[in-house]
Design a protein around this motif. Structure first.
Motif, short mmCIF file in Angstrom:
data_model
loop_
_atom_site.label_atom_id
_atom_site.label_comp_id
_atom_site.label_asym_id
_atom_site.label_seq_id
_atom_site.Cartn_x
_atom_site.Cartn_y
_atom_site.Cartn_z
N UNK A 162 -0.36 3.61 11.86
CA UNK A 162 -0.07 2.67 10.79
C UNK A 162 0.78 3.28 9.70
N UNK A 163 0.53 2.86 8.45
CA UNK A 163 1.37 3.35 7.35
C UNK A 163 1.16 4.85 7.11
N UNK A 164 0.00 5.37 7.52
CA UNK A 164 -0.20 6.82 7.42
C UNK A 164 0.80 7.56 8.30
N UNK A 165 1.10 7.00 9.46
CA UNK A 165 2.10 7.60 10.34
C UNK A 165 3.49 7.58 9.72
N UNK A 166 3.81 6.52 8.97
CA UNK A 166 5.09 6.46 8.28
C UNK A 166 5.17 7.55 7.21
N UNK A 167 4.05 7.76 6.51
CA UNK A 167 4.01 8.84 5.51
C UNK A 167 4.23 10.20 6.16
N UNK A 168 3.61 10.41 7.31
CA UNK A 168 3.84 11.66 8.05
C UNK A 168 5.28 11.77 8.51
N UNK A 169 5.89 10.62 8.83
CA UNK A 169 7.30 10.62 9.22
C UNK A 169 8.20 11.08 8.09
N UNK A 170 7.76 10.84 6.86
CA UNK A 170 8.49 11.36 5.70
C UNK A 170 8.20 12.84 5.49
N UNK A 171 6.93 13.23 5.63
CA UNK A 171 6.52 14.60 5.31
C UNK A 171 7.06 15.62 6.30
N UNK A 172 6.98 15.34 7.58
CA UNK A 172 7.30 16.36 8.59
C UNK A 172 8.74 16.87 8.48
N UNK A 173 9.76 15.99 8.48
CA UNK A 173 11.12 16.52 8.32
C UNK A 173 11.36 17.09 6.93
N UNK A 174 10.65 16.54 5.93
CA UNK A 174 10.79 17.06 4.58
C UNK A 174 10.30 18.50 4.50
N UNK A 210 0.83 -1.21 0.00
CA UNK A 210 0.00 0.00 0.00
C UNK A 210 0.87 1.26 0.00
N UNK A 211 1.93 1.21 0.79
CA UNK A 211 2.82 2.38 0.87
C UNK A 211 3.70 2.50 -0.37
N UNK A 212 4.24 1.38 -0.84
CA UNK A 212 5.19 1.40 -1.94
C UNK A 212 4.56 1.88 -3.23
N UNK A 213 3.28 1.59 -3.45
CA UNK A 213 2.60 2.06 -4.65
C UNK A 213 2.60 3.58 -4.70
N UNK A 214 2.17 4.20 -3.60
CA UNK A 214 2.11 5.66 -3.55
C UNK A 214 3.50 6.29 -3.60
N UNK A 215 4.44 5.72 -2.84
CA UNK A 215 5.80 6.27 -2.82
C UNK A 215 6.46 6.12 -4.19
N UNK A 216 6.21 5.00 -4.86
CA UNK A 216 6.78 4.80 -6.19
C UNK A 216 6.24 5.79 -7.20
N UNK A 217 4.93 6.05 -7.15
CA UNK A 217 4.34 7.04 -8.05
C UNK A 217 4.91 8.43 -7.79
N UNK A 218 5.09 8.77 -6.50
CA UNK A 218 5.67 10.07 -6.17
C UNK A 218 7.10 10.18 -6.68
#
Length: 260
Positions: free
Chosen positions: A154-166, A20-28
């Motif tokens: 969950x994986x939404x928290x991992x996405x936020x972990x990418x976004x916040x420092x970014x 679920x995460x890799x699909x979105x991250x790969x598209x980005x």
């Protein structure tokens, strides 16, 4: 920084959550290639201008503005219609969970275009080492925040972990480094390279939302056809409200050289 997310998910969640995460991250990642292509050109250009003693500020601002404008339609499509796209492409079972990750990644893309131009411009000036502390801090923060948030979110928290420092690095650290090294004001990056092109692209986002609500696509062919119909809104509004007269002259000259 980005690939560590899949490792964190694999450690703390069932392995199938990675998909679920890799699909979105790969598209980005694929979408960021649009601005990467432009950014790569900045290294030799800025290096050449610097060696001749020319001011590089206007070129960095203009390239950052164009890069943000290029990625805006993709990012706004992720934000407004990502869930529908995933449902049509991968199946409805992926739509909701992957769609919410795409909305987070949309913000990474929106602020990442100017950051990419800054990175390669500083490389052209031989100042790329100045970026290492910020990038290292971002990578470490990404892992720590992702681990802290994956439990409750969950994986939404991992996405936020990418976004916040970014967000911090892209909006504060890199503009601060650019100001320290070149004198380009942080406000110019925030206003002219990020905010202004995003405002110009908002009509595209609004039109995309209207299409999503009132004319939802039934297949990928219709989905991409809708995007192609709406896409001219971005250059039209950019020409009318974003580009200065001198910018328009440069664009027309570039088109003329290409046509000849």
């Amino acid at each position: 920084s980005f690939h560590s997310d899949n490792i964190v998910i694999g450690i703390f969640m069932p392995v199938d959550a990675i998909a679920y995460f890799a699909i979105a991250a790969g598209l980005a990642k694929q979408a960021s290639g649009l601005t990467e292509a432009l950014s790569h050109l900045m290294t030799p250009r800025i290096s050449s201008m610097s060696s001749r003693g020319l001011d590089v500020g206007d070129d960095i601002i203009l390239a950052s503005r164009v890069a943000t404008l290029m990625i805006a339609p993709v990012a706004f499509t992720f934000l407004v219609r990502g869930e529908s796209f995933i449902g049509l492409w991968m199946g409805e079972q992926y739509a909701e969970r992957t769609g919410e990750i795409m909305r987070v990644m949309a913000f990474v893309l929106l602020i990442g275009a100017a950051r990419s131009v800054i990175t390669y411009s500083l490389t052209g000036l031989g100042l790329h080492k100045s970026l290492i502390p910020a990038l290292t801090g971002e990578a470490v923060s990404n892992v720590l925040i992702s681990i802290a948030l994956i439990g409750p979110l969950g994986i939404f928290g991992v996405a936020l972990g990418t976004l916040i420092p970014n967000l911090f690095v892209s909006l504060y650290s890199f503009p601060a480094i650019l100001y320290r090294m070149t004198g380009i004001a942080r406000k110019d990056i925030w206003v002219h390279a990020i905010a202004a092109p995003l405002l110009v692209a908002l009509p595209f986002a609004g039109a995309s939302w209207a299409v999503e609500v009132y004319w939802p696509a039934r297949n990928l062919l219709v989905f991409f056809g809708q995007i192609m119909v709406l896409l001219p809104i971005v250059p039209l509004f950019a020409w009318l409200f974003l580009l200065s007269p001198s910018d328009k002259e440069r664009v027309l000259a570039m088109v003329g050289r290409t046509a000849s």
